[in-house]
Design a protein around this motif. Structure first.
Motif, PDB file in Angstrom:
ATOM      1  N   TRP A   1       0.807  -1.209   0.000  1.00  0.00           N
ATOM      2  CA  TRP A   1       0.000   0.000   0.000  1.00  0.00           C
ATOM      3  C   TRP A   1       0.843   1.262   0.000  1.00  0.00           C
ATOM      4  O   TRP A   1       0.419   2.297  -0.506  1.00  0.00           O
ATOM      5  CB  TRP A   1      -0.985  -0.006   1.172  1.00  0.00           C
ATOM      6  CG  TRP A   1      -2.031  -1.052   0.966  1.00  0.00           C
ATOM      7  CD1 TRP A   1      -2.150  -2.240   1.622  1.00  0.00           C
ATOM      8  CD2 TRP A   1      -3.064  -1.033  -0.014  1.00  0.00           C
ATOM      9  NE1 TRP A   1      -3.213  -2.955   1.113  1.00  0.00           N
ATOM     10  CE2 TRP A   1      -3.790  -2.231   0.107  1.00  0.00           C
ATOM     11  CE3 TRP A   1      -3.463  -0.123  -0.978  1.00  0.00           C
ATOM     12  CZ2 TRP A   1      -4.879  -2.537  -0.684  1.00  0.00           C
ATOM     13  CZ3 TRP A   1      -4.548  -0.425  -1.777  1.00  0.00           C
ATOM     14  CH2 TRP A   1      -5.248  -1.624  -1.624  1.00  0.00           C
ATOM     15  N   TYR A   2       2.057   1.197   0.533  1.00  0.00           N
ATOM     16  CA  TYR A   2       2.925   2.379   0.524  1.00  0.00           C
ATOM     17  C   TYR A   2       3.203   2.830  -0.910  1.00  0.00           C
ATOM     18  O   TYR A   2       3.169   4.018  -1.215  1.00  0.00           O
ATOM     19  CB  TYR A   2       4.229   2.104   1.266  1.00  0.00           C
ATOM     20  CG  TYR A   2       4.041   1.938   2.753  1.00  0.00           C
ATOM     21  CD1 TYR A   2       4.025   3.054   3.588  1.00  0.00           C
ATOM     22  CD2 TYR A   2       3.875   0.681   3.330  1.00  0.00           C
ATOM     23  CE1 TYR A   2       3.842   2.914   4.959  1.00  0.00           C
ATOM     24  CE2 TYR A   2       3.706   0.534   4.695  1.00  0.00           C
ATOM     25  CZ  TYR A   2       3.686   1.647   5.501  1.00  0.00           C
ATOM     26  OH  TYR A   2       3.506   1.510   6.852  1.00  0.00           O
ATOM     27  N   LEU A   3       3.457   1.883  -1.801  1.00  0.00           N
ATOM     28  CA  LEU A   3       3.682   2.240  -3.205  1.00  0.00           C
ATOM     29  C   LEU A   3       2.405   2.769  -3.852  1.00  0.00           C
ATOM     30  O   LEU A   3       2.457   3.695  -4.661  1.00  0.00           O
ATOM     31  CB  LEU A   3       4.218   1.045  -3.994  1.00  0.00           C
ATOM     32  CG  LEU A   3       5.681   0.700  -3.753  1.00  0.00           C
ATOM     33  CD1 LEU A   3       6.056  -0.566  -4.515  1.00  0.00           C
ATOM     34  CD2 LEU A   3       6.595   1.852  -4.141  1.00  0.00           C
ATOM     35  N   GLY A   4       1.278   2.201  -3.501  1.00  0.00           N
ATOM     36  CA  GLY A   4       0.003   2.695  -4.029  1.00  0.00           C
ATOM     37  C   GLY A   4      -0.247   4.131  -3.603  1.00  0.00           C
ATOM     38  O   GLY A   4      -0.679   4.966  -4.401  1.00  0.00           O
ATOM     39  N   TRP A   5       0.031   4.434  -2.329  1.00  0.00           N
ATOM     40  CA  TRP A   5      -0.149   5.798  -1.845  1.00  0.00           C
ATOM     41  C   TRP A   5       0.802   6.756  -2.562  1.00  0.00           C
ATOM     42  O   TRP A   5       0.422   7.877  -2.901  1.00  0.00           O
ATOM     43  CB  TRP A   5       0.090   5.876  -0.351  1.00  0.00           C
ATOM     44  CG  TRP A   5      -0.910   5.122   0.476  1.00  0.00           C
ATOM     45  CD1 TRP A   5      -2.160   4.679   0.099  1.00  0.00           C
ATOM     46  CD2 TRP A   5      -0.734   4.715   1.827  1.00  0.00           C
ATOM     47  NE1 TRP A   5      -2.763   4.031   1.141  1.00  0.00           N
ATOM     48  CE2 TRP A   5      -1.912   4.027   2.220  1.00  0.00           C
ATOM     49  CE3 TRP A   5       0.292   4.842   2.744  1.00  0.00           C
ATOM     50  CZ2 TRP A   5      -2.076   3.508   3.497  1.00  0.00           C
ATOM     51  CZ3 TRP A   5       0.135   4.321   4.015  1.00  0.00           C
ATOM     52  CH2 TRP A   5      -1.040   3.661   4.385  1.00  0.00           C
ATOM     53  N   CYS A   6       2.036   6.312  -2.802  1.00  0.00           N
ATOM     54  CA  CYS A   6       2.990   7.163  -3.517  1.00  0.00           C
ATOM     55  C   CYS A   6       2.517   7.412  -4.945  1.00  0.00           C
ATOM     56  O   CYS A   6       2.674   8.517  -5.477  1.00  0.00           O
ATOM     57  CB  CYS A   6       4.390   6.541  -3.509  1.00  0.00           C
ATOM     58  SG  CYS A   6       5.168   6.605  -1.885  1.00  0.00           S
ATOM     59  N   ASP A   7       1.925   6.409  -5.570  1.00  0.00           N
ATOM     60  CA  ASP A   7       1.409   6.582  -6.928  1.00  0.00           C
ATOM     61  C   ASP A   7       0.287   7.622  -6.948  1.00  0.00           C
ATOM     62  O   ASP A   7       0.251   8.490  -7.821  1.00  0.00           O
ATOM     63  CB  ASP A   7       0.923   5.240  -7.479  1.00  0.00           C
ATOM     64  CG  ASP A   7       0.591   5.314  -8.951  1.00  0.00           C
ATOM     65  OD1 ASP A   7       1.478   5.679  -9.745  1.00  0.00           O
ATOM     66  OD2 ASP A   7      -0.563   5.016  -9.318  1.00  0.00           O
ATOM     67  N   GLU A   8      -0.605   7.542  -5.974  1.00  0.00           N
ATOM     68  CA  GLU A   8      -1.679   8.536  -5.879  1.00  0.00           C
ATOM     69  C   GLU A   8      -1.109   9.931  -5.615  1.00  0.00           C
ATOM     70  O   GLU A   8      -1.555  10.920  -6.211  1.00  0.00           O
ATOM     71  CB  GLU A   8      -2.652   8.164  -4.764  1.00  0.00           C
ATOM     72  CG  GLU A   8      -3.483   6.932  -5.056  1.00  0.00           C
ATOM     73  CD  GLU A   8      -4.375   6.545  -3.880  1.00  0.00           C
ATOM     74  OE1 GLU A   8      -4.434   7.300  -2.876  1.00  0.00           O
ATOM     75  OE2 GLU A   8      -5.012   5.495  -3.961  1.00  0.00           O
ATOM     76  N   ALA A   9      -0.115  10.006  -4.726  1.00  0.00           N
ATOM     77  CA  ALA A   9       0.510  11.290  -4.398  1.00  0.00           C
ATOM     78  C   ALA A   9       1.245  11.853  -5.613  1.00  0.00           C
ATOM     79  O   ALA A   9       1.203  13.064  -5.863  1.00  0.00           O
ATOM     80  CB  ALA A   9       1.467  11.134  -3.218  1.00  0.00           C
ATOM     81  N   MET A  10       1.898  10.992  -6.380  1.00  0.00           N
ATOM     82  CA  MET A  10       2.604  11.444  -7.587  1.00  0.00           C
ATOM     83  C   MET A  10       1.618  12.035  -8.573  1.00  0.00           C
ATOM     84  O   MET A  10       1.857  13.100  -9.142  1.00  0.00           O
ATOM     85  CB  MET A  10       3.356  10.275  -8.231  1.00  0.00           C
ATOM     86  CG  MET A  10       4.170  10.657  -9.454  1.00  0.00           C
ATOM     87  SD  MET A  10       3.281  10.469 -11.008  1.00  0.00           S
ATOM     88  CE  MET A  10       4.632  10.311 -12.147  1.00  0.00           C
ATOM     89  N   SER A  11       0.499  11.371  -8.787  1.00  0.00           N
ATOM     90  CA  SER A  11      -0.520  11.871  -9.718  1.00  0.00           C
ATOM     91  C   SER A  11      -1.030  13.240  -9.268  1.00  0.00           C
ATOM     92  O   SER A  11      -1.148  14.159 -10.083  1.00  0.00           O
ATOM     93  CB  SER A  11      -1.695  10.899  -9.813  1.00  0.00           C
ATOM     94  OG  SER A  11      -1.279   9.693 -10.414  1.00  0.00           O
ATOM     95  N   ALA A  12      -1.309  13.381  -7.984  1.00  0.00           N
ATOM     96  CA  ALA A  12      -1.806  14.660  -7.468  1.00  0.00           C
ATOM     97  C   ALA A  12      -0.724  15.738  -7.555  1.00  0.00           C
ATOM     98  O   ALA A  12      -1.007  16.887  -7.906  1.00  0.00           O
ATOM     99  CB  ALA A  12      -2.286  14.489  -6.030  1.00  0.00           C
ATOM    100  N   PHE A  13       0.525  15.384  -7.253  1.00  0.00           N
ATOM    101  CA  PHE A  13       1.628  16.340  -7.341  1.00  0.00           C
ATOM    102  C   PHE A  13       1.818  16.810  -8.778  1.00  0.00           C
ATOM    103  O   PHE A  13       1.945  18.018  -9.040  1.00  0.00           O
ATOM    104  CB  PHE A  13       2.918  15.713  -6.819  1.00  0.00           C
ATOM    105  CG  PHE A  13       4.138  16.552  -7.082  1.00  0.00           C
ATOM    106  CD1 PHE A  13       4.348  17.728  -6.375  1.00  0.00           C
ATOM    107  CD2 PHE A  13       5.052  16.171  -8.036  1.00  0.00           C
ATOM    108  CE1 PHE A  13       5.465  18.516  -6.621  1.00  0.00           C
ATOM    109  CE2 PHE A  13       6.173  16.950  -8.295  1.00  0.00           C
ATOM    110  CZ  PHE A  13       6.383  18.127  -7.585  1.00  0.00           C
TER     111      PHE A  13
END
Length: 142
Positions: free
Chosen positions: A27-39
């Motif tokens: 899930w840590y990688l999933g959260w980073c993917d979501e954060a990258m998209s938002a960033f």
């Protein structure tokens, strides 16, 4: 580490925890993917913009370091920073912090670095970072 102020909120959902009651590592990688998209959206280069220009940014390498656990129903934030901008790739750093309510005390739970490479959509070959994206990333860089 530079803190550009970009933070992505995460509420830990029950199904994201494992049999020990802590967040399962994927899930840590999933959260980073979501954060990258938002960033990327926040700097004007979300996926729709990138793809409209014939480019995409795909994961090349990920490194994760866990420091503390997160449990179901806790609140966290993913801070995003630009660590490096190369010719065809860029690296983002992520700090995942538990935010305790109501004190707002923060505990660093994981640090992640992900290198993304730009590819041309037409042939999926590596391509230089588009000039506008390079400028936007450079503005946020350490």
């Amino acid at each position: 580490m530079c803190d550009n102020g970009f933070r992505y909120p995460v509420d830990v959902r029950f199904f994201e925890v494992d049999s020990l009651g802590v967040v399962f590592n994927m899930w840590y990688l999933g959260w980073c993917d979501e954060a990258m998209s938002a960033f990327m959206e926040s700097i004007g280069y979300g996926y729709a913009t990138l793809r409209a220009g014939g480019t995409d940014a795909v994961l090349r390498k990920a490194e994760l370091g866990w420091l503390d656990s997160l449990e179901a129903f806790q609140h966290a934030e993913v801070a995003v920073r630009v660590d490096h901008v190369g010719t065809t790739s860029f690296r983002l750093g992520y700090s995942i912090e538990r935010v305790d309510a109501p004190s707002q005390d923060r505990t660093l739970c994981a640090q992640v670095t992900i290198t993304y490479v730009c590819v041309a959509i037409a042939d999926r070959n590596t391509t230089p970072i588009p000039a506008g994206l390079r400028e936007a990333l450079g503005t946020d860089q350490i």
